[in-house]
Design a protein around this motif. Structure first.
Motif, PDB file in Angstrom:
ATOM      1  N   GLY A  68       0.772  -1.387  -0.142  1.00  0.00           N
ATOM      2  CA  GLY A  68       0.002  -0.157   0.232  1.00  0.00           C
ATOM      3  C   GLY A  68       0.793   0.844  -0.246  1.00  0.00           C
ATOM      4  O   GLY A  68       0.311   2.497   0.037  1.00  0.00           O
ATOM      5  N   ALA A  69       1.922   1.537  -0.024  1.00  0.00           N
ATOM      6  CA  ALA A  69       2.651   1.853  -0.121  1.00  0.00           C
ATOM      7  C   ALA A  69       2.235   3.581  -0.656  1.00  0.00           C
ATOM      8  O   ALA A  69       2.132   3.490  -2.336  1.00  0.00           O
ATOM      9  CB  ALA A  69       4.687   2.137  -0.466  1.00  0.00           C
ATOM     10  N   LYS A  70       2.957   4.331  -0.252  1.00  0.00           N
ATOM     11  CA  LYS A  70       2.183   5.564  -1.471  1.00  0.00           C
ATOM     12  C   LYS A  70       3.206   6.969  -1.906  1.00  0.00           C
ATOM     13  O   LYS A  70       3.224   7.217  -2.701  1.00  0.00           O
ATOM     14  CB  LYS A  70       1.144   7.056  -1.315  1.00  0.00           C
ATOM     15  CG  LYS A  70      -0.412   6.051  -0.559  1.00  0.00           C
ATOM     16  CD  LYS A  70      -0.747   5.955  -1.379  1.00  0.00           C
ATOM     17  CE  LYS A  70      -2.660   5.572  -1.517  1.00  0.00           C
ATOM     18  NZ  LYS A  70      -2.500   4.789  -0.122  1.00  0.00           N
ATOM     19  N   SER A  71       3.796   6.685  -0.716  1.00  0.00           N
ATOM     20  CA  SER A  71       5.395   7.476  -0.757  1.00  0.00           C
ATOM     21  C   SER A  71       6.744   7.240  -0.610  1.00  0.00           C
ATOM     22  O   SER A  71       6.560   6.614   0.070  1.00  0.00           O
ATOM     23  CB  SER A  71       5.088   9.547  -0.294  1.00  0.00           C
ATOM     24  OG  SER A  71       3.635   9.335  -0.186  1.00  0.00           O
ATOM     25  N   VAL A  72       8.101   7.815  -1.531  1.00  0.00           N
ATOM     26  CA  VAL A  72       9.399   7.400  -0.051  1.00  0.00           C
ATOM     27  C   VAL A  72       9.867   8.543  -0.730  1.00  0.00           C
ATOM     28  O   VAL A  72       9.957   9.716  -1.290  1.00  0.00           O
ATOM     29  CB  VAL A  72       9.531   7.136  -2.178  1.00  0.00           C
ATOM     30  CG1 VAL A  72      11.708   6.647  -1.443  1.00  0.00           C
ATOM     31  CG2 VAL A  72       9.625   5.198  -2.294  1.00  0.00           C
ATOM     32  N   VAL A  73       9.971   8.776   0.984  1.00  0.00           N
ATOM     33  CA  VAL A  73      10.449  10.217   1.682  1.00  0.00           C
ATOM     34  C   VAL A  73      12.093   9.835   1.641  1.00  0.00           C
ATOM     35  O   VAL A  73      12.736   9.075   2.314  1.00  0.00           O
ATOM     36  CB  VAL A  73       9.830   9.848   2.768  1.00  0.00           C
ATOM     37  CG1 VAL A  73      10.550  11.730   3.522  1.00  0.00           C
ATOM     38  CG2 VAL A  73       8.705  10.196   2.763  1.00  0.00           C
ATOM     39  N   SER A  74      12.517  10.121   0.888  1.00  0.00           N
ATOM     40  CA  SER A  74      14.748  10.505   0.915  1.00  0.00           C
ATOM     41  C   SER A  74      14.788  11.419   1.502  1.00  0.00           C
ATOM     42  O   SER A  74      14.478  12.892   1.830  1.00  0.00           O
ATOM     43  CB  SER A  74      14.797  10.003  -0.948  1.00  0.00           C
ATOM     44  OG  SER A  74      14.415   9.001  -1.014  1.00  0.00           O
ATOM     45  N   VAL A  75      15.681  10.955   2.280  1.00  0.00           N
ATOM     46  CA  VAL A  75      16.519  11.787   3.216  1.00  0.00           C
ATOM     47  C   VAL A  75      18.294  11.590   2.863  1.00  0.00           C
ATOM     48  O   VAL A  75      18.685  10.565   2.498  1.00  0.00           O
ATOM     49  CB  VAL A  75      16.877  11.657   4.503  1.00  0.00           C
ATOM     50  CG1 VAL A  75      15.051  12.148   5.167  1.00  0.00           C
ATOM     51  CG2 VAL A  75      17.322  10.730   4.650  1.00  0.00           C
ATOM     52  N   LEU A  76      19.020  13.059   2.598  1.00  0.00           N
ATOM     53  CA  LEU A  76      20.437  13.201   2.948  1.00  0.00           C
ATOM     54  C   LEU A  76      20.781  13.961   3.516  1.00  0.00           C
ATOM     55  O   LEU A  76      20.444  14.288   4.813  1.00  0.00           O
ATOM     56  CB  LEU A  76      20.625  13.757   1.449  1.00  0.00           C
ATOM     57  CG  LEU A  76      20.017  13.939  -0.307  1.00  0.00           C
ATOM     58  CD1 LEU A  76      20.651  15.299  -0.495  1.00  0.00           C
ATOM     59  CD2 LEU A  76      20.578  12.517  -0.412  1.00  0.00           C
ATOM     60  N   LEU A  77      22.134  12.880   4.064  1.00  0.00           N
ATOM     61  CA  LEU A  77      23.098  13.344   5.909  1.00  0.00           C
ATOM     62  C   LEU A  77      24.453  13.742   5.139  1.00  0.00           C
ATOM     63  O   LEU A  77      25.369  12.561   4.873  1.00  0.00           O
ATOM     64  CB  LEU A  77      23.078  12.087   6.884  1.00  0.00           C
ATOM     65  CG  LEU A  77      23.268  12.471   7.695  1.00  0.00           C
ATOM     66  CD1 LEU A  77      22.471  13.581   8.949  1.00  0.00           C
ATOM     67  CD2 LEU A  77      23.172  10.974   8.961  1.00  0.00           C
ATOM     68  N   ASN A  78      24.666  14.404   5.464  1.00  0.00           N
ATOM     69  CA  ASN A  78      25.833  15.198   5.308  1.00  0.00           C
ATOM     70  C   ASN A  78      27.065  14.230   6.256  1.00  0.00           C
ATOM     71  O   ASN A  78      27.178  14.565   7.369  1.00  0.00           O
ATOM     72  CB  ASN A  78      26.333  16.112   5.500  1.00  0.00           C
ATOM     73  CG  ASN A  78      28.027  17.039   5.437  1.00  0.00           C
ATOM     74  OD1 ASN A  78      28.149  16.408   4.603  1.00  0.00           O
ATOM     75  ND2 ASN A  78      27.843  18.505   5.552  1.00  0.00           N
ATOM     76  N   TYR A  79      28.047  14.225   5.317  1.00  0.00           N
ATOM     77  CA  TYR A  79      29.779  12.805   6.065  1.00  0.00           C
ATOM     78  C   TYR A  79      30.668  13.572   5.933  1.00  0.00           C
ATOM     79  O   TYR A  79      31.743  13.182   5.943  1.00  0.00           O
ATOM     80  CB  TYR A  79      29.431  11.334   5.943  1.00  0.00           C
ATOM     81  CG  TYR A  79      29.441  11.181   4.833  1.00  0.00           C
ATOM     82  CD1 TYR A  79      31.152  11.242   4.168  1.00  0.00           C
ATOM     83  CD2 TYR A  79      28.345  10.188   3.699  1.00  0.00           C
ATOM     84  CE1 TYR A  79      31.521  10.727   2.536  1.00  0.00           C
ATOM     85  CE2 TYR A  79      29.181   9.934   2.487  1.00  0.00           C
ATOM     86  CZ  TYR A  79      30.063  10.345   1.655  1.00  0.00           C
ATOM     87  OH  TYR A  79      31.023   9.569   0.310  1.00  0.00           O
ATOM     88  N   PHE A  80      30.450  14.995   5.083  1.00  0.00           N
ATOM     89  CA  PHE A  80      32.429  15.432   4.540  1.00  0.00           C
ATOM     90  C   PHE A  80      32.734  16.058   5.953  1.00  0.00           C
ATOM     91  O   PHE A  80      32.288  16.566   6.788  1.00  0.00           O
ATOM     92  CB  PHE A  80      32.113  16.713   3.920  1.00  0.00           C
ATOM     93  CG  PHE A  80      33.280  16.654   3.140  1.00  0.00           C
ATOM     94  CD1 PHE A  80      34.134  16.215   2.469  1.00  0.00           C
ATOM     95  CD2 PHE A  80      34.094  18.151   3.549  1.00  0.00           C
ATOM     96  CE1 PHE A  80      34.957  16.683   1.452  1.00  0.00           C
ATOM     97  CE2 PHE A  80      34.529  18.513   2.735  1.00  0.00           C
ATOM     98  CZ  PHE A  80      35.445  17.740   2.366  1.00  0.00           C
TER      99      PHE A  80
END
Length: 307
Positions: A68-80
């Motif tokens: 039943g998935a409707k959305s893919v919530v993508s996130v970025l996390l800095n590691y520099f």
């Protein structure tokens, strides 16, 4: 509450949790990716990473991972990092300097999912951090967080590419972002600089030639054909990112858990060559370097030493 309000709530909370950015795309079958992935696998570019051949359908359809998935919530996390290893050392990829990112990001994503439950209600979903058949970079690109560079890493204007990508797949409809355009232009810096010529053509990497694969994923001996080509990398490789013009915009992360043990930055080649199992366990406790194990790191160092 409207989908727009839900979307803003989620994005604001993601930012509060320390994520660099958050984008959302519709959870649907990745039609364009299917033939590309099939061709890449058929050509054996995954090397010994057999797990990439499993769950082909799930990699392309998030509704098979979350019904039943409707959305893919993508996130970025800095590691520099603010500091890097000394110049006369065997090298470790910057992403592995501190605490294993799987744990750091998973905790943040779980907090985001709890927030969604508290603020919005009964929403079903799962957090994914490199731990399931999910095409992270594809979803992040569809969510407008960047474009796929010629080295196949996600690139973002003003930010570069030194960040982790993860996602929540949820059964909540949200406002969807749109992809950004490709800004690689005629640049071939990453292709020209790759020590093992793993970027076989723009946007195609032969995983079996990549130094990250050779030093982490490969369980057998490193083939002799790569002798003299490893550029002193003992775990992972950052060359294609280091030479990318977009990474001149990279700024240091603010996540204390990603800070390295002092030894990691100050050890010379000689000290790495003499590392004991006890020291390895101390420096890399809760680190992604544990993936290659002490024996694997020693194998890599020995290969570099004999080059």
């Amino acid at each position: 509450m409207s989908t727009s309000h839900h979307t803003q709530l989620i994005k604001s909370e993601a930012k509060r949790l320390g994520f660099m950015s958050c984008g959302i795309s519709k959870a649907e079958f990745l039609e364009e990716e299917a033939p590309r992935l099939e061709k890449w696998l058929k050509e054996g570019k995954q090397g010994e990473m057999q797990y990439l051949e499993n769950h082909f359908d799930k990699r392309l359809d998030p509704t098979l991972l979350v019904p039943g998935a409707k959305s893919v919530v993508s996130v970025l996390l800095n590691y520099f990092p603010s500091e890097t290893q000394r110049g006369d050392s065997y090298k470790i990829s910057k992403y592995a300097y501190g605490r294993d990112y799987h744990f750091v990001i998973k905790d943040k994503l779980k907090s985001l999912l709890h927030f969604i439950h508290d603020e919005i209600g009964e929403v079903h979903g799962r957090a994914f951090v490199d731990s399931a058949p999910v095409l992270d970079k594809t979803w992040a690109a569809r969510s407008g967080l960047g474009w796929m560079g010629k080295h196949t890493n996600l690139l973002t204007k003003q930010v570069g590419s030194f960040y982790f990508i993860a996602e929540l797949i949820i059964d909540l409809e949200l406002d969807y972002d749109t992809p950004v355009t490709d800004h690689c232009g005629s640049c071939t810096a990453c292709i020209d600089a790759c020590p093992t010529q793993a970027i076989v053509e723009p946007y195609v990497v032969d995983g079996s030639k990549c130094i990250s694969y050779l030093t982490i994923e490969l369980k057998n001996e490193i083939p002799n054909e790569f002798s003299g080509e490893m550029d002193d990398w003992m775990f992972g490789c950052d060359v294609c990112q280091d030479v990318c013009p977009w990474n001149r915009f990279s700024k240091s992360h603010s996540e204390p858990l990603f800070n390295p043990k002092p030894e990691l930055l100050k050890y010379s080649k000689k000290e790495w060559e003499e590392i004991t199992k006890a020291t390895f366990n101390e420096i890399f406790r809760k680190s992604a370097v544990k993936r290659t194990k002490y024996e694997g790191l020693k194998r890599n160092i020995q290969f570099l030493k004999e080059e």
